[in-house]
Design a protein around this motif. Structure first.
Motif, short mmCIF file in Angstrom:
data_model
loop_
_atom_site.label_atom_id
_atom_site.label_comp_id
_atom_site.label_asym_id
_atom_site.label_seq_id
_atom_site.Cartn_x
_atom_site.Cartn_y
_atom_site.Cartn_z
N ASP A 1 0.86 -1.18 0.00
CA ASP A 1 0.00 0.00 0.00
C ASP A 1 0.90 1.23 0.00
O ASP A 1 1.88 1.28 0.75
N VAL A 2 0.57 2.20 -0.82
CA VAL A 2 1.32 3.45 -0.85
C VAL A 2 0.82 4.29 0.32
O VAL A 2 -0.39 4.52 0.46
N THR A 3 1.75 4.73 1.17
CA THR A 3 1.37 5.38 2.43
C THR A 3 1.61 6.89 2.46
O THR A 3 1.36 7.52 3.49
N GLY A 4 2.07 7.44 1.41
CA GLY A 4 2.33 8.88 1.40
C GLY A 4 2.62 9.36 0.00
O GLY A 4 2.34 8.68 -0.99
N GLN A 5 3.22 10.53 -0.06
CA GLN A 5 3.56 11.14 -1.35
C GLN A 5 4.80 10.48 -1.94
O GLN A 5 5.83 10.45 -1.29
N PRO A 6 4.71 9.95 -3.16
CA PRO A 6 5.91 9.39 -3.81
C PRO A 6 6.98 10.46 -4.00
O PRO A 6 6.68 11.65 -4.12
N HIS A 7 8.23 10.03 -4.02
CA HIS A 7 9.37 10.94 -4.20
C HIS A 7 9.92 10.78 -5.61
O HIS A 7 10.14 9.66 -6.07
N ARG A 8 10.12 11.90 -6.29
CA ARG A 8 10.72 11.89 -7.63
C ARG A 8 12.11 12.49 -7.52
O ARG A 8 12.27 13.62 -7.06
N ASP A 9 13.14 11.73 -7.96
CA ASP A 9 14.51 12.25 -7.89
C ASP A 9 14.81 13.16 -9.08
O ASP A 9 13.95 13.38 -9.94
N ASP A 10 16.03 13.67 -9.14
CA ASP A 10 16.42 14.60 -10.20
C ASP A 10 16.39 13.99 -11.59
O ASP A 10 16.29 14.70 -12.58
N GLU A 11 16.50 12.67 -11.68
CA GLU A 11 16.46 11.98 -12.97
C GLU A 11 15.04 11.56 -13.36
O GLU A 11 14.84 10.95 -14.40
N GLY A 12 14.07 11.87 -12.50
CA GLY A 12 12.68 11.55 -12.81
C GLY A 12 12.22 10.19 -12.30
O GLY A 12 11.09 9.78 -12.55
N ARG A 13 13.07 9.48 -11.59
CA ARG A 13 12.70 8.16 -11.06
C ARG A 13 11.87 8.34 -9.79
O ARG A 13 12.15 9.17 -8.96
N VAL A 14 10.84 7.50 -9.68
CA VAL A 14 9.89 7.60 -8.58
C VAL A 14 10.13 6.46 -7.59
O VAL A 14 10.29 5.30 -7.97
N THR A 15 10.12 6.82 -6.31
CA THR A 15 10.16 5.85 -5.22
C THR A 15 8.90 6.07 -4.38
O THR A 15 8.57 7.20 -4.03
N PHE A 16 8.19 4.98 -4.10
CA PHE A 16 6.95 5.06 -3.34
C PHE A 16 7.19 4.73 -1.87
O PHE A 16 7.88 3.77 -1.56
N PRO A 17 6.59 5.50 -0.96
CA PRO A 17 6.60 5.09 0.44
C PRO A 17 5.49 4.05 0.60
O PRO A 17 4.42 4.18 0.01
N GLY A 18 5.74 3.00 1.34
CA GLY A 18 4.69 2.01 1.46
C GLY A 18 4.93 1.01 2.56
O GLY A 18 6.00 0.96 3.17
N ARG A 19 3.90 0.21 2.79
CA ARG A 19 3.98 -0.88 3.77
C ARG A 19 3.31 -2.09 3.15
O ARG A 19 2.46 -1.96 2.26
N PRO A 20 3.67 -3.30 3.61
CA PRO A 20 3.02 -4.49 3.07
C PRO A 20 1.50 -4.37 3.16
O PRO A 20 0.96 -3.94 4.17
N SER A 21 0.84 -4.72 2.09
CA SER A 21 -0.61 -4.56 2.00
C SER A 21 -1.33 -5.75 2.63
O SER A 21 -1.02 -6.90 2.30
N THR A 22 -2.29 -5.47 3.48
CA THR A 22 -3.15 -6.55 3.97
C THR A 22 -4.33 -6.74 3.02
O THR A 22 -4.78 -7.85 2.82
N LYS A 23 -4.78 -5.66 2.42
CA LYS A 23 -5.93 -5.73 1.50
C LYS A 23 -5.61 -6.54 0.24
O LYS A 23 -6.45 -7.25 -0.28
N TRP A 24 -4.37 -6.42 -0.26
CA TRP A 24 -4.02 -7.06 -1.52
C TRP A 24 -3.03 -8.21 -1.37
O TRP A 24 -2.59 -8.78 -2.36
N SER A 25 -2.68 -8.58 -0.16
CA SER A 25 -1.70 -9.66 0.05
C SER A 25 -2.18 -11.00 -0.49
O SER A 25 -1.37 -11.86 -0.84
N HIS A 26 -3.50 -11.18 -0.60
CA HIS A 26 -4.02 -12.44 -1.15
C HIS A 26 -3.62 -12.64 -2.62
O HIS A 26 -3.69 -13.76 -3.13
N LEU A 27 -3.18 -11.57 -3.27
CA LEU A 27 -2.76 -11.70 -4.68
C LEU A 27 -1.37 -12.32 -4.82
O LEU A 27 -1.01 -12.81 -5.90
N ILE A 28 -0.57 -12.29 -3.74
CA ILE A 28 0.78 -12.84 -3.82
C ILE A 28 0.70 -14.33 -4.15
O ILE A 28 -0.04 -15.08 -3.51
N GLY A 29 1.43 -14.72 -5.19
CA GLY A 29 1.41 -16.10 -5.66
C GLY A 29 0.40 -16.36 -6.76
O GLY A 29 0.36 -17.44 -7.31
#
Length: 157
Positions: free
Chosen positions: A56-84
């Motif tokens: 789950d994305v937990t805040g505002q994503p960070h974009r670096d100077d090259e335009g690459r995005v890093t998402f803040p997040g935590r393991p999802s309980t809502k979507w964890s059933h999709l793993i596998g």
């Protein structure tokens, strides 16, 4: 929902050299602000066309100077059933598909029915949470909601 193809980093996770959050949430190129606003509630890591992580994305994503995005997040309980389970998006590995990012409305994975979509490489239909993707070569991937059963009937040629 943003699907990221972790083909280069997931082997490092399997070897214990990298965390799944780093492989899934970090350093993605060419994600627009509009796409982050529309799809950026959850990030799924996809390896060999299987969901291997869900955050789950937990805040505002960070974009670096090259335009690459890093998402803040935590393991999802809502979507964890999709793993596998199979990739809920378009299968990676289809000829001409090099982009490591896909976007998917979460309504596709929640109850209900979504009209057939045809993107030129595959057709996708969602009926009551069952998702069927058929590519131009006739390869089909069926994603089934947890607890549901499927019976496959073949026809004579």
């Amino acid at each position: 929902m943003i699907l990221v193809h972790v083909s280069n980093t997931w082997p490092q996770v399997l070897e214990g050299q990298l965390g799944s959050e780093d492989a899934t949430l970090g350093s993605w190129f060419n994600i627009s602000d509009a796409a982050m606003d529309e799809y950026g509630d959850v990030v799924l890591g996809i390896y060999e066309n299987t969901v291997v992580s869900a955050f789950d994305v937990t805040g505002q994503p960070h974009r670096d100077d090259e335009g690459r995005v890093t998402f803040p997040g935590r393991p999802s309980t809502k979507w964890s059933h999709l793993i596998g389970t199979p990739n809920p998006g378009k299968p990676w590995g289809v000829r001409g598909m090099a982009r490591p990012i896909q976007y998917l409305h979460t309504t596709v994975l929640v109850s209900g029915t979504v009209e057939v979509e045809d993107d030129g490489t595959a057709r996708r239909a969602v009926v009551d949470g069952f998702t069927l993707v058929v590519d131009h070569m006739g390869t089909a991937v069926l994603s089934v909601p947890v607890g549901c059963k499927v019976t496959i009937l073949t026809r004579a040629a």
